[in-house]
Design a protein around this motif. Structure first.
Motif, PDB file in Angstrom:
ATOM      1  N   TRP A 120       0.870  -1.297  -0.288  1.00 17.48           N
ATOM      2  CA  TRP A 120      -0.124  -0.386   0.028  1.00 17.48           C
ATOM      3  C   TRP A 120       1.223   0.974   0.088  1.00 17.48           C
ATOM      4  O   TRP A 120       1.482   1.458   0.823  1.00 17.48           O
ATOM      5  CB  TRP A 120      -1.245  -0.309   1.258  1.00 17.48           C
ATOM      6  CG  TRP A 120      -1.662   0.922   1.469  1.00 17.48           C
ATOM      7  CD1 TRP A 120      -2.118   1.486   1.941  1.00 17.48           C
ATOM      8  CD2 TRP A 120      -3.184   1.410   0.618  1.00 17.48           C
ATOM      9  NE1 TRP A 120      -2.899   3.052   2.203  1.00 17.48           N
ATOM     10  CE2 TRP A 120      -3.608   2.619   1.257  1.00 17.48           C
ATOM     11  CE3 TRP A 120      -3.145   0.889  -0.804  1.00 17.48           C
ATOM     12  CZ2 TRP A 120      -4.884   2.994   0.260  1.00 17.48           C
ATOM     13  CZ3 TRP A 120      -4.362   1.771  -1.151  1.00 17.48           C
ATOM     14  CH2 TRP A 120      -5.157   2.653  -0.384  1.00 17.48           C
ATOM     15  N   VAL A 121       1.007   2.192  -1.204  1.00 13.66           N
ATOM     16  CA  VAL A 121       1.359   3.569  -0.932  1.00 13.66           C
ATOM     17  C   VAL A 121       0.545   4.482  -1.030  1.00 13.66           C
ATOM     18  O   VAL A 121      -0.091   3.905  -1.774  1.00 13.66           O
ATOM     19  CB  VAL A 121       2.265   3.158  -2.186  1.00 13.66           C
ATOM     20  CG1 VAL A 121       3.325   2.183  -2.054  1.00 13.66           C
ATOM     21  CG2 VAL A 121       1.123   2.935  -3.652  1.00 13.66           C
ATOM     22  N   THR A 122       1.043   5.169  -0.981  1.00 16.92           N
ATOM     23  CA  THR A 122      -0.152   6.725  -0.829  1.00 16.92           C
ATOM     24  C   THR A 122       0.500   8.064  -1.449  1.00 16.92           C
ATOM     25  O   THR A 122       2.023   7.363  -1.776  1.00 16.92           O
ATOM     26  CB  THR A 122      -1.069   7.180   0.355  1.00 16.92           C
ATOM     27  OG1 THR A 122      -0.225   7.841   1.317  1.00 16.92           O
ATOM     28  CG2 THR A 122      -1.446   5.399   0.633  1.00 16.92           C
ATOM     29  N   ASP A 123      -0.131   9.080  -1.651  1.00 19.52           N
ATOM     30  CA  ASP A 123       0.811  10.473  -1.970  1.00 19.52           C
ATOM     31  C   ASP A 123       1.881  10.596  -1.360  1.00 19.52           C
ATOM     32  O   ASP A 123       2.826  11.495  -1.333  1.00 19.52           O
ATOM     33  CB  ASP A 123      -0.318  11.520  -1.868  1.00 19.52           C
ATOM     34  CG  ASP A 123      -1.429  11.638  -3.199  1.00 19.52           C
ATOM     35  OD1 ASP A 123      -0.413  11.095  -4.538  1.00 19.52           O
ATOM     36  OD2 ASP A 123      -2.415  11.573  -2.741  1.00 19.52           O
ATOM     37  N   ARG A 124       1.478   9.796   0.211  1.00 21.27           N
ATOM     38  CA  ARG A 124       2.378  10.294   1.733  1.00 21.27           C
ATOM     39  C   ARG A 124       3.328   9.529   1.519  1.00 21.27           C
ATOM     40  O   ARG A 124       4.824  10.328   2.028  1.00 21.27           O
ATOM     41  CB  ARG A 124       1.330  10.066   2.795  1.00 21.27           C
ATOM     42  CG  ARG A 124       2.141  10.495   3.905  1.00 21.27           C
ATOM     43  CD  ARG A 124       1.094  10.320   5.457  1.00 21.27           C
ATOM     44  NE  ARG A 124       0.805   8.439   4.982  1.00 21.27           N
ATOM     45  CZ  ARG A 124      -0.508   8.341   5.784  1.00 21.27           C
ATOM     46  NH1 ARG A 124      -1.187   9.322   5.385  1.00 21.27           N
ATOM     47  NH2 ARG A 124      -1.800   6.587   4.983  1.00 21.27           N
TER      48      ARG A 124
END
Lengths: 223, 471
Positions: A120-124
């Motif tokens: 899981w990766v995000t903008d953060r």
């Protein structure tokens, strides 16, 4: 066009339908059997990704910095990982179209899933997501204690609204659109390496775990 | 407007032996992988039932969930639009593009946009649309519609693709290695991503509770399209909603496993607003969906999550390809969706079915496709759109099936024909459908004769039924 009028028309037609009481069932919390870390690795190499186990994050960092993809003299590197210096700077980031120049992207996974080898990766964690999407090679640090068994558990831990973009990366990009031949390295990353740390059973000399049957295409090397 | 003649178009594909065999082999492999992966999950059938119930609940309360979804999406910073039909949908997007002076677009796969003929609409108005999914791009360059929901160019051989890329992208026409062709696509698309003013994608799921959308892909093209340009436009059919975040893993677990037999897509992407410096627009499309929702016999078709597994399993589809349906939606789900767009034009599609029932058995959300095929045949006959040949067949079969004596005579006649009519007539080389379909060796007796001779006396003696033995 009067959007409110269009919406009202659609809503009126929808609300005219009647299908009695259709109960919303509760969704059980299905788990996935087996050791999440081993499941993650097995599936990731099945998707032509690479994994490597380390006892501590600093071991992973030390290994990564010796890799030719991290040579700042020769490669364009975008890094969001602590301790990994990049050379794709603030000016480059002003326009996401520049991201196509990124050769190596390094980031930190926020969570991973054994069932599906998803990180899981995000903008953060990604900063400018375009860099991770257009980079040729992805290296992702992943705390193995944050690899959960299955997707239900993963979603329970994720706050979808906290970031605009959130993605499960499950191996490098792929396609099977030509005669269903499975090809790794479609339009996104050509390779994805998961650096798993906090693995108590990591060997003294870390070993890359790869799919021996993967077709590491010669064509991609030139691009 | 003429009716689509799937039988005739299917014959054209069947005659291309190499294409047919590759197509059948690839789709059956996907179906077998689906079975293998489903067998590793003890709760698989329970998941199908739950997914069906969640979809039915959502559809029965669609107005409420659409309100919840749009309120949350707006709060997330997503611009929401409503389109009653394809024309409104296309004009909304054209207006957005005009407002942002968009000239070049990269686009992920979207059945909703295909349904609206959006690409052709925008291209005519001077906007360059680049399909970014490999299969979709092959079809765009070949000026042909997709033949499969998930694998748009699966009816083509690698040599066909080599030829198309050589003509359009300047690659070597003699190299048909899929790796090479993939690298040609990658290199070409990179140039287009760099100059794209806007990106477009479809939507797999909209989550009412969070006001976000989910897009599932393997190549990364949709994510690049959505994340690189400063304008992102997505289209979603109003039936794509699920109520809660905790419903999502159920559907994600079913989708890719059903579609291709893989545990998940390489990119499972969640959008809850525009990234910094970006505008995000979402068009909600009706285009007949609310009418379908109002049909008590047909509304469950809206449960479909567009995985394509019904195509992979269908014996007609595997041999005739999606091209033979000459429609946006193909295969079993196409046969029951297309007539709702134009009943006359697609009146023959519900007859391209062997009634094996496999599509209903594999559907991850239990769309009752076999029952819907019968529903459409009923509608088509009532409207007077059926084929004379079908009417004659039915007129001939009715007295046979309604009378025990007539059926017995027909059985004997059939057996006589199987024994005495020359095979050259039954398996004519002129009929491609008969190729590789040898008739069975004629049995010694009809089933009725067998029943009278073996089973009936057994039953009279009070023995247990052991039918199937002693034949």
């Amino acid at each position: 066009m009067n959007h409110e009028a269009v919406k009202s028309g659609i809503m009126a037609r929808i609300n005219a339908a009647s299908h009695g009481e259709q109960t919303l069932p509760d969704v059980p919390f299905y788990s996935w059997p087996g050791d999440p870390v081993e499941n993650f690795i097995k599936r990731l190499i099945g998707f032509d990704g690479r994994a490597i186990k380390f006892r501590a994050r600093e071991d992973a960092l030390a290994w990564l910095l010796t890799q030719p993809e991290l040579d700042r003299e020769k490669r364009v590197i975008y890094s969001r990982a602590a301790g990994v210096p990049g050379n794709f700077g603030e000016e480059d980031l002003a326009d996401p179209h520049n991201a196509h120049r990124v050769e190596t992207c390094v980031t930190e996974g926020e969570l991973a899933v054994g069932e599906t080898c998803s990180i899981w990766v995000t903008d953060r964690s990604l900063g400018l997501a375009a860099c991770a999407l257009l980079a040729r090679r992805l290296f992702i640090f992943q705390d193995s204690s944050k690899i959960v068994s299955g997707l239900h558990e993963a979603y329970a831990k994720i706050d979808l609204r906290s970031q605009q973009y959130g993605c499960f990366f499950s191996g490098p990009s792929a396609t099977a659109d030509i005669e269903a031949v499975h090809l790794t390295g479609a339009q996104g990353s050509l390779a994805l390496t998961a650096l798993l740390y906090n693995c108590a059973d990591a060997a003294d000399k870390p070993q890359l775990i790869v799919n021996p049957h993967a077709d590491h295409s010669v064509w991609q090397e030139s691009m | 407007m003429p009716q689509v003649n799937q039988v005739k178009l299917g014959e054209e594909f069947i005659r291309k032996r190499e294409h047919r065999e590759m197509h059948d082999r690839c789709l059956w492999a996907a179906r077998m992988r689906r079975d293998e992966v489903a067998a590793t999950i003890p709760e698989w059938e329970e998941m199908r039932e739950l997914a069906s119930q969640i979809k039915k609940h959502t559809l029965a309360n669609l107005g409420r969930y659409l309100e919840e979804f749009t309120n949350n999406a707006k709060a997330n910073g997503i611009h929401i639009y409503w389109a009653s039909d394809a024309e409104e949908h296309n004009n909304i997007i054209l207006d957005i593009f005009k407002a942002y002076d968009v000239k070049v677009v990269t686009k992920g796969k979207s059945m909703t946009m295909d349904e609206c003929g959006m690409r052709e609409f925008l291209e005519k108005r001077g906007i360059e649309i680049n399909e970014a999914d490999l299969g979709e791009r092959i079809q765009q360059l070949d000026n042909q519609r997709p033949s499969h929901i998930v694998m748009p160019a699966i009816h083509k051989l690698r040599s066909d693709v080599a030829d198309i890329f050589a003509r359009n992208l300047g690659s070597d026409k003699d190299i048909d290695d899929p790796h090479y062709l993939n690298s040609v696509m990658r290199a070409d698309m990179r140039k287009r991503y760099i100059k794209a003013d806007a990106g477009m994608t479809g939507v797999n799921f909209g989550i009412a509770e969070t006001g976000g959308i989910v897009v599932c892909t393997n190549e990364g093209n949709a994510d690049i399209s959505a994340n690189v340009p400063s304008l992102y436009v997505a289209s979603m059919g109003i039936e794509k909603l699920i109520p809660r975040k905790r419903d999502l893993p159920l559907f994600i677990r079913l989708l890719s496993r059903s579609a291709l037999g893989f545990d998940i897509t390489q990119y499972t992407s969640h959008y809850h607003g525009p990234r910094a410096g970006q505008e995000m627009h979402l068009v909600l499309l009706d285009n007949g969906r609310s009418a379908r929702l109002n049909s008590p016999d047909y509304w469950e078709v809206l449960k479909c999550i567009r995985c394509g597994t019904c195509m992979n399993t269908c014996p007609v589809f595997r041999r005739t390809s999606g091209i033979s349906y000459d429609a946006i939606y193909m295969g079993p789900i196409g046969s029951v969706l297309d007539p709702s767009y134009d009943m006359y034009k697609y009146a023959r599609l519900p007859y391209s079915c062997t009634h094996c029932g496999s599509c209903g058995e594999v559907c991850p959300v239990k769309v009752p496709i076999p029952a819907l095929i019968l529903y459409w045949r009923d509608q088509i006959v009532k409207k007077g759109y059926s084929q004379i040949s079908h009417d004659l067949e039915e007129a001939a079969i009715e007295p046979v099936l309604k009378s025990r004596r007539n059926l017995a005579v027909a059985e004997k006649l059939g057996l006589w024909a199987l024994r005495n009519v020359p095979h050259a007539v039954l398996d004519s080389a002129l009929n491609p459908w008969a190729e590789e379909h040898a008739n069975p060796e004629p049995p010694a007796e009809t089933f009725r004769q067998y029943y009278e001779r073996v089973i009936k006396p057994r039953k009279a003696r009070g023995e247990k039924d052991r039918s199937g033995e002693g034949q």
